[in-house]
Scaffold this motif. Structure first.
Motif, PDB file in Angstrom:
ATOM      1  N   GLY A 241       0.814  -1.212   0.000  1.00 31.98           N
ATOM      2  CA  GLY A 241       0.000   0.000   0.000  1.00 31.98           C
ATOM      3  C   GLY A 241       0.844   1.256   0.000  1.00 31.98           C
ATOM      4  N   GLU A 242       1.982   1.201   0.664  1.00 33.65           N
ATOM      5  CA  GLU A 242       2.846   2.382   0.706  1.00 33.65           C
ATOM      6  C   GLU A 242       3.433   2.684  -0.670  1.00 33.65           C
ATOM      7  OE1 GLU A 242       5.660   2.310   3.984  1.00 33.65           O
ATOM      8  OE2 GLU A 242       4.126   1.388   5.255  1.00 33.65           O
ATOM      9  N   GLU A 243       3.748   1.644  -1.437  1.00 30.37           N
ATOM     10  CA  GLU A 243       4.221   1.915  -2.792  1.00 30.37           C
ATOM     11  C   GLU A 243       3.115   2.599  -3.594  1.00 30.37           C
ATOM     12  OE1 GLU A 243       7.096   0.066  -5.631  1.00 30.37           O
ATOM     13  OE2 GLU A 243       5.366  -1.219  -6.055  1.00 30.37           O
ATOM     14  N   ALA A 244       1.871   2.169  -3.404  1.00 29.12           N
ATOM     15  CA  ALA A 244       0.759   2.783  -4.138  1.00 29.12           C
ATOM     16  C   ALA A 244       0.593   4.252  -3.760  1.00 29.12           C
ATOM     17  CB  ALA A 244      -0.534   2.014  -3.857  1.00 29.12           C
ATOM     18  N   VAL A 245       0.676   4.562  -2.481  1.00 29.73           N
ATOM     19  CA  VAL A 245       0.518   5.952  -2.035  1.00 29.73           C
ATOM     20  C   VAL A 245       1.717   6.786  -2.456  1.00 29.73           C
ATOM     21  CG1 VAL A 245       0.289   7.451  -0.020  1.00 29.73           C
ATOM     22  CG2 VAL A 245      -0.955   5.284  -0.102  1.00 29.73           C
ATOM     23  N   ARG A 246       2.906   6.227  -2.293  1.00 29.65           N
ATOM     24  CA  ARG A 246       4.118   6.970  -2.660  1.00 29.65           C
ATOM     25  C   ARG A 246       4.118   7.320  -4.149  1.00 29.65           C
ATOM     26  NH1 ARG A 246       7.336   3.426  -0.734  1.00 29.65           N
ATOM     27  NH2 ARG A 246       7.175   4.198   1.409  1.00 29.65           N
ATOM     28  N   ALA A 247       3.708   6.363  -4.964  1.00 29.09           N
ATOM     29  CA  ALA A 247       3.648   6.622  -6.408  1.00 29.09           C
ATOM     30  C   ALA A 247       2.639   7.718  -6.720  1.00 29.09           C
ATOM     31  CB  ALA A 247       3.286   5.338  -7.153  1.00 29.09           C
TER      32      ALA A 247
END
Length: 338
Positions: A241-247
């Motif tokens: 999920g953090e990769e999704a938000v960071r992107a």
């Protein structure tokens, strides 16, 4: 041409013809790339020299992952195998990989329609779901109470870093507009951290295999459709999920440091469906990435500690985003969970 690769030896290993032209492309921060035209076709030659990601065995494993993802229909550009069957060539102590050349261009969120933002979220969700299928079970996921692979920033350490950077800014001569903005943002950020220091994220979280560096410069478009996700050097186990938000925070940041929340919402809805992520997982990810941004000063460290100014153009929007995100925290969270 600086750092010219040993083309003759490399092309013989790959049976890729003879070199006609070799042009450096925009260099990455940690690796070098070349657009190569030979008697056999067009290629992208990547020189891996970042010690953290250039291990040949680890590169081979990442290459196999992209090959498997390609088999699932994920748009990637797997490297070519040499005569020995390997996708990594080590010549003179340097590590290289040869990929097919992908004609395409990078597009940031401001260039995407809402429908294309939906497609972008679905694409990243497909990457995460696909990696879940093709990567080994070991380390694939951890219980929600398991340890987060990265310790969240300690505000005490951040306060010390802010003091150090402020001292560097004051010593810089001749002072310029960048120094003025840096000084303002450092004081502003210190005040925000003092106000929110008790909101440090706890340890623990759901993790899985991720691309590791999903942003506009690692995604090529051909026309309106994604043509290839590139640069898998950071493939690893992290909170998905953090990769999704960071992107999203990179794709959808505006020049004034605000996020385009309608586009982020369309992206997040599609991501949740494709990755089977829950709203609570995305809410936790939003909180942790917000905290990460609040404590992060890598652009200023590059500028003042290393004398590297390549990231300077990104600083105004990135530094404003941390302030705006803090003020609009609930609205940002809603965009990712509704």
């Amino acid at each position: 041409m600086p750092h010219a690769p040993p083309l003759g030896d490399l092309l013989r290993r790959y049976a890729a013809g003879s070199a006609l032209t070799c042009e450096p492309v925009d260099q990455g921060l940690l690796n070098r790339g070349y657009r190569l035209r030979t008697t056999s076709g067009h290629y992208f030659l990547k020189h891996h020299f970042d010690p953290e990601t250039a291990d040949p065995a680890a590169l081979e494993r990442r290459h196999r992952a992209t090959q498997r993802l390609a088999g699932l229909g994920v748009p990637v550009a797997p490297p070519l195998a040499g005569r020995d069957g390997r996708t990594v060539a080590v010549v003179g102590g340097h590590t290289y990989a040869l990929h097919p050349w992908i004609d395409g261009r990078h597009r940031h969120g401001g260039q995407l329609t809402t429908g294309q933002c939906t497609r972008l979220g679905a694409l990243l969700g497909a990457v995460h779901a696909g990696l879940e299928r093709v990567m080994p079970p070991k380390g694939r996921t951890a219980p929600a109470t398991g340890p987060h692979p990265v310790r969240s920033a300690d505000p005490a350490e951040t306060f010390a870093l802010i003091d150090d950077l402020l001292a560097r800014v004051r010593r810089h001569r001749p002072a310029d507009s960048f120094d003025e903005l840096a000084h303002h943002r450092l004081l502003e950020r210190r005040a925000l951290l003092e106000r929110h220091a008790d909101r440090r994220p706890p340890r623990g979280g759901s993790v899985g295999w991720v691309h590791g560096d999903f942003h506009p410069f690692n995604l090529l478009y051909r026309g309106d459709a994604p043509a290839a996700i590139v640069d898998w050097d950071r493939l690893g186990v992290q909170p998905r999920g953090e990769e999704a938000v960071r992107a999203a925070a990179i794709f959808f940041v505006r020049p004034d440091g605000t996020l385009d929340l309608p586009k982020a919402r369309a992206y997040a809805r599609a991501y949740r469906r494709a990755a089977q992520a829950t709203p609570s997982q995305l809410a936790a990810a939003v909180h942790r990435v917000w905290w990460e941004r609040l404590n992060d000063f890598w652009m200023l460290r590059w500028h003042y500690e290393r004398g590297d100014t390549r990231a300077d153009p990104q600083f105004p929007a990135a530094s404003a985003l941390a302030v705006w995100w803090t003020r609009e925290y609930d609205a940002v969270c809603d965009a990712f969970v509704e």
